[in-house]
Design a protein around this motif. Sequence first.
Motif, PDB file in Angstrom:
ATOM      1  N   ALA A   1      17.783   4.495 -33.983  1.00  0.00           N
ATOM      2  CA  ALA A   1      18.399   3.278 -34.516  1.00  0.00           C
ATOM      3  C   ALA A   1      19.031   2.424 -33.424  1.00  0.00           C
ATOM      4  N   GLU A   2      19.442   3.047 -32.330  1.00  0.00           N
ATOM      5  CA  GLU A   2      20.041   2.296 -31.217  1.00  0.00           C
ATOM      6  C   GLU A   2      19.002   1.855 -30.195  1.00  0.00           C
ATOM      7  N   GLY A   3      17.734   2.192 -30.432  1.00  0.00           N
ATOM      8  CA  GLY A   3      16.678   1.789 -29.517  1.00  0.00           C
ATOM      9  C   GLY A   3      16.407   2.774 -28.402  1.00  0.00           C
ATOM     10  N   ALA A   4      17.021   3.962 -28.446  1.00  0.00           N
ATOM     11  CA  ALA A   4      16.783   4.978 -27.421  1.00  0.00           C
ATOM     12  C   ALA A   4      15.540   5.792 -27.777  1.00  0.00           C
ATOM     13  N   PHE A   5      14.800   6.202 -26.762  1.00  0.00           N
ATOM     14  CA  PHE A   5      13.585   6.984 -26.973  1.00  0.00           C
ATOM     15  C   PHE A   5      13.943   8.456 -27.119  1.00  0.00           C
TER      16      PHE A   5
ATOM     17  N   TRP B   1      -0.827  18.269 -10.515  1.00  0.00           N
ATOM     18  CA  TRP B   1      -0.914  17.132 -11.426  1.00  0.00           C
ATOM     19  C   TRP B   1      -0.177  15.959 -10.799  1.00  0.00           C
ATOM     20  N   PRO B   2      -0.452  14.758 -11.246  1.00  0.00           N
ATOM     21  CA  PRO B   2       0.252  13.602 -10.670  1.00  0.00           C
ATOM     22  C   PRO B   2       1.761  13.742 -10.836  1.00  0.00           C
ATOM     23  N   GLU B   3       2.480  13.476  -9.784  1.00  0.00           N
ATOM     24  CA  GLU B   3       3.938  13.570  -9.818  1.00  0.00           C
ATOM     25  C   GLU B   3       4.498  12.465 -10.709  1.00  0.00           C
ATOM     26  N   PRO B   4       5.335  12.807 -11.695  1.00  0.00           N
ATOM     27  CA  PRO B   4       5.920  11.757 -12.535  1.00  0.00           C
ATOM     28  C   PRO B   4       6.935  10.938 -11.744  1.00  0.00           C
ATOM     29  N   PRO B   5       7.213   9.730 -12.161  1.00  0.00           N
ATOM     30  CA  PRO B   5       8.214   8.921 -11.452  1.00  0.00           C
ATOM     31  C   PRO B   5       9.590   9.567 -11.535  1.00  0.00           C
ATOM     32  N   GLU B   6      10.412   9.308 -10.531  1.00  0.00           N
ATOM     33  CA  GLU B   6      11.759   9.877 -10.526  1.00  0.00           C
ATOM     34  C   GLU B   6      12.660   9.209 -11.554  1.00  0.00           C
ATOM     35  N   GLU B   7      12.425   7.934 -11.817  1.00  0.00           N
ATOM     36  CA  GLU B   7      13.215   7.198 -12.797  1.00  0.00           C
ATOM     37  C   GLU B   7      12.317   6.188 -13.498  1.00  0.00           C
ATOM     38  N   THR B   8      12.694   5.824 -14.710  1.00  0.00           N
ATOM     39  CA  THR B   8      12.012   4.744 -15.421  1.00  0.00           C
ATOM     40  C   THR B   8      13.061   3.875 -16.108  1.00  0.00           C
ATOM     41  N   ALA B   9      12.609   2.783 -16.671  1.00  0.00           N
ATOM     42  CA  ALA B   9      13.520   1.896 -17.407  1.00  0.00           C
ATOM     43  C   ALA B   9      13.975   2.513 -18.724  1.00  0.00           C
ATOM     44  N   ILE B  10      13.348   3.602 -19.142  1.00  0.00           N
ATOM     45  CA  ILE B  10      13.744   4.298 -20.371  1.00  0.00           C
ATOM     46  C   ILE B  10      14.611   5.487 -19.979  1.00  0.00           C
ATOM     47  N   PRO B  11      15.892   5.457 -20.263  1.00  0.00           N
ATOM     48  CA  PRO B  11      16.783   6.541 -19.833  1.00  0.00           C
ATOM     49  C   PRO B  11      16.317   7.905 -20.337  1.00  0.00           C
ATOM     50  N   GLY B  12      16.311   8.872 -19.446  1.00  0.00           N
ATOM     51  CA  GLY B  12      15.986  10.244 -19.807  1.00  0.00           C
ATOM     52  C   GLY B  12      14.510  10.575 -19.845  1.00  0.00           C
ATOM     53  N   LEU B  13      13.644   9.577 -19.795  1.00  0.00           N
ATOM     54  CA  LEU B  13      12.214   9.840 -19.927  1.00  0.00           C
ATOM     55  C   LEU B  13      11.667  10.602 -18.723  1.00  0.00           C
TER      56      LEU B  13
END
Length: 309
Positions: free
Chosen positions: A125-129, A215-227
């Motif tokens: 509801a707050e827009g968090a993933f 496997w491809p290394e995931p990004p260290e940070e994204t614009a979606i907190p916690g992802l």
Amino acid sequence: MAGILGTLWDGVALRRERIGADPDSSPRPVALPAAWEEDAAAALAALAPGSGPVILPILAENWIRRVTTRGRRLGLLESPEEADQLAAGLRTLLLARRGAPGAEVWRDRKEEARFVLNLPAFLDAEGAFDAVGYAAAVAFGVRALDILGQGRSPRLRVGFADLAGLLAAYRLPYGGQEAQAVAAAVAALTRGAAEAESGRLAARHGALHPVALIWPEPPEETAIPGLAAAARAALNAAAASPGLRHEGCVALAPADAVEALLGAESAGLAPAAGPLRPTRDEEGRYMLRPTRAALRAGDAAAAVLAPPP
């Protein structure tokens, strides 16, 4: 309706209308949750075999029961309680419009099954993933597909839909670097969660394939907190598995009516079609209305949903 009494369907308000799978199809009576829109009603009409009335809870229980019955018969579900837990999880995903199997499962066709997850449905509801809920949904998809494949399928097809809608919620232009980082993290989270569940199944029923540690290394940070952190945790959990039941678990496939049933507006990694969509008003006249992605993006919709260069 006796089959839905005492389940999550019990008490769900349904609305009824006559609609065809597309404008050229003959309309048929359908019943689906009252808040679901016309596109979902048309998708339901497309998913049900034949041309008679369709009631979503009954149609869904057909494939849910098929999964749990087969799982018990094959020994992949060890108790009635475990079967009930899987059934409840699949119902919850569908009612929340978070995930469901592909059209081939709804129609009971002898084709390779897939399971699709609707990314924007994991926004709270707050827009968090809800990354934890997403990982759990991936695991449910793996278990359902493993059972549908008789426990012998070397490759499963768990995928996601409407990345563009998720990006719109964070006002990220499709194709930008931030959007690419989100896509990479979602892919890593999906793969990690799927392979971690495959590893848990291997611990119970025996490993058939080694763990892939490259496997491809995931990004260290994204614009979606916690992802990004969730993606790394999922990959670490998969890497700790004693082995896997499946050679591969993730695949993006062309959309069918299930995406529309879930409310997804684009397939997989595809860009949004634009900020407007054709629909009908109360008098049946066609008009243009904002897409769900445009509503999430607000006043940034035109820029965020512009065609990629």
